[in-house]
Design a protein around this motif. Sequence first.
Motif, mmCIF file in Angstrom:
data_model
loop_
_atom_site.group_PDB
_atom_site.id
_atom_site.type_symbol
_atom_site.label_atom_id
_atom_site.label_comp_id
_atom_site.label_asym_id
_atom_site.label_seq_id
_atom_site.Cartn_x
_atom_site.Cartn_y
_atom_site.Cartn_z
ATOM 1 N N VAL A 97 44.838 12.449 100.755
ATOM 2 C CA VAL A 97 44.290 13.765 101.082
ATOM 3 C C VAL A 97 45.308 14.526 101.926
ATOM 4 O O VAL A 97 45.893 13.975 102.867
ATOM 5 C CB VAL A 97 42.965 13.612 101.863
ATOM 6 N N ASP A 98 45.521 15.793 101.599
ATOM 7 C CA ASP A 98 46.426 16.626 102.382
ATOM 8 C C ASP A 98 45.720 17.078 103.656
ATOM 9 O O ASP A 98 44.696 17.764 103.614
ATOM 10 C CB ASP A 98 46.843 17.847 101.564
ATOM 11 N N VAL A 99 46.268 16.663 104.805
ATOM 12 C CA VAL A 99 45.721 17.087 106.095
ATOM 13 C C VAL A 99 46.869 17.677 106.919
ATOM 14 O O VAL A 99 47.749 16.990 107.384
ATOM 15 C CB VAL A 99 45.059 15.917 106.853
ATOM 16 N N GLY A 100 46.845 18.979 107.057
ATOM 17 C CA GLY A 100 47.878 19.630 107.862
ATOM 18 C C GLY A 100 49.278 19.489 107.314
ATOM 19 O O GLY A 100 50.243 19.381 108.072
ATOM 20 N N GLY A 101 49.426 19.445 105.994
ATOM 21 C CA GLY A 101 50.740 19.415 105.385
ATOM 22 C C GLY A 101 51.321 18.042 105.144
ATOM 23 O O GLY A 101 52.454 17.917 104.680
ATOM 24 N N SER A 160 43.177 5.341 106.326
ATOM 25 C CA SER A 160 44.136 4.534 107.087
ATOM 26 C C SER A 160 44.641 5.386 108.242
ATOM 27 O O SER A 160 45.277 6.419 108.024
ATOM 28 C CB SER A 160 45.319 4.112 106.205
ATOM 29 N N ALA A 161 44.352 4.955 109.470
ATOM 30 C CA ALA A 161 44.778 5.728 110.638
ATOM 31 C C ALA A 161 46.287 5.652 110.802
ATOM 32 O O ALA A 161 46.875 4.573 110.767
ATOM 33 C CB ALA A 161 44.087 5.205 111.885
ATOM 34 N N ARG A 162 46.910 6.815 110.996
ATOM 35 C CA ARG A 162 48.355 6.856 111.233
ATOM 36 C C ARG A 162 48.683 6.325 112.629
ATOM 37 O O ARG A 162 49.687 5.651 112.835
ATOM 38 C CB ARG A 162 48.844 8.291 111.075
ATOM 39 N N ALA A 169 44.004 11.541 115.782
ATOM 40 C CA ALA A 169 42.753 12.308 115.859
ATOM 41 C C ALA A 169 42.867 13.609 115.075
ATOM 42 O O ALA A 169 41.910 14.045 114.420
ATOM 43 C CB ALA A 169 42.403 12.580 117.317
ATOM 44 N N ALA A 170 44.055 14.242 115.109
ATOM 45 C CA ALA A 170 44.263 15.481 114.350
ATOM 46 C C ALA A 170 44.150 15.215 112.850
ATOM 47 O O ALA A 170 43.611 16.039 112.094
ATOM 48 C CB ALA A 170 45.622 16.080 114.689
ATOM 49 N N ASP A 171 44.655 14.062 112.397
ATOM 50 C CA ASP A 171 44.506 13.690 110.984
ATOM 51 C C ASP A 171 43.037 13.614 110.584
ATOM 52 O O ASP A 171 42.629 14.094 109.522
ATOM 53 C CB ASP A 171 45.156 12.335 110.719
ATOM 54 N N LEU A 199 39.942 7.516 118.249
ATOM 55 C CA LEU A 199 40.010 8.665 117.348
ATOM 56 C C LEU A 199 38.703 9.450 117.361
ATOM 57 O O LEU A 199 38.713 10.684 117.322
ATOM 58 C CB LEU A 199 40.356 8.197 115.939
ATOM 59 N N CYS A 200 37.584 8.737 117.424
ATOM 60 C CA CYS A 200 36.296 9.433 117.555
ATOM 61 C C CYS A 200 36.276 10.283 118.820
ATOM 62 O O CYS A 200 35.904 11.461 118.795
ATOM 63 C CB CYS A 200 35.153 8.427 117.596
ATOM 64 N N TRP A 201 36.686 9.698 119.932
ATOM 65 C CA TRP A 201 36.671 10.452 121.190
ATOM 66 C C TRP A 201 37.656 11.615 121.131
ATOM 67 O O TRP A 201 37.384 12.694 121.687
ATOM 68 C CB TRP A 201 37.004 9.545 122.363
ATOM 69 N N GLY A 202 38.790 11.424 120.443
ATOM 70 C CA GLY A 202 39.727 12.523 120.280
ATOM 71 C C GLY A 202 39.140 13.659 119.471
ATOM 72 O O GLY A 202 39.257 14.834 119.832
#
Length: 298
Positions: A97-101, A160-162, A169-171, A199-202
């Motif tokens: 998925v494209d997220v922010g480029g 998959s978390a980067r 979190a931005a992803d 990431l949830c808290w972010g």
Amino acid sequence: MARSTLSFGRFGVPKAVVFMTALVLAHGPARAETLQPFKDELFSYGRVLESRDGGDWLTVDYDEMRDINGRDEVPERRVKRPYVSLGVKRFQENETVDVGGHGLDVFRVGTPQNAAFTVIFLHGRGGDRRLGANDFSFGGNFNRLKNLAVDNGGVYYAPSARSFDSDGAADIAGLIDVVARRSPGRPIILSCASMGSFLCWGVSRDAKAVANLSGMMIMGGATDPDFMKSAAFARKLPLFLSHGSADKTYMADDQAALYTRLRKGKYPTRFVLFQAGTHGTPVRMTDWRDAINWILTR
């Protein structure tokens, strides 16, 4: 026990005929009909040792010999066959998925467009999207989630978390935006396990992402001492917590204290404590249908 702080800078036609009607609300994402049962006799909570606050606090009996050795064909690796229904594999795939480029690798099961609801699950350290896609690990609990999604016209994503910082979190905020555009006005639930809770808290600080969420789940995760400063807190986004009392990675007492503080402020929150459960217990034992239905009916 370690104390952590956070820092951020099935085939066939899916019963549906059972597909859920989403109601468009003026002040946030739609609410949906509650999910229909799927293997509830195997996955519902067992003996409840304590219930208070109208059932919003539950202490549930957990026993490793029964709940792992008695449930798994190969302990912690392969659950016994009655716990899984594999026809759901016909509705799953991997995508980027494209997220922010840039691309975010996700596992998905269910139809992405106009889904009645969406669940996003985030793994902890050392994992990736394969953890949330595994049918046989964690007592078959992810297979149940897959089937609940497909049978009720929803969709389930496991990315998959980067990383587990503000970039990660931005992803996830980007993924929430994609999901919201794919299924406008429909409920989205963000669930995070272990270090994935960072990431949830972010995301809870991202007002745009929070506006698209219907609830958040933290399973065996860290506690955010600054949650009360977040956009999610300001919006009173429903928060479901589950934890093992014997967790040596993140302290159950910290999550219990967060629940108590939120409860005093009449914040919509629920806490399920697995007595004698360890760090991985909530991912194995959390009743997905119960948790999702609790969020959808807030």
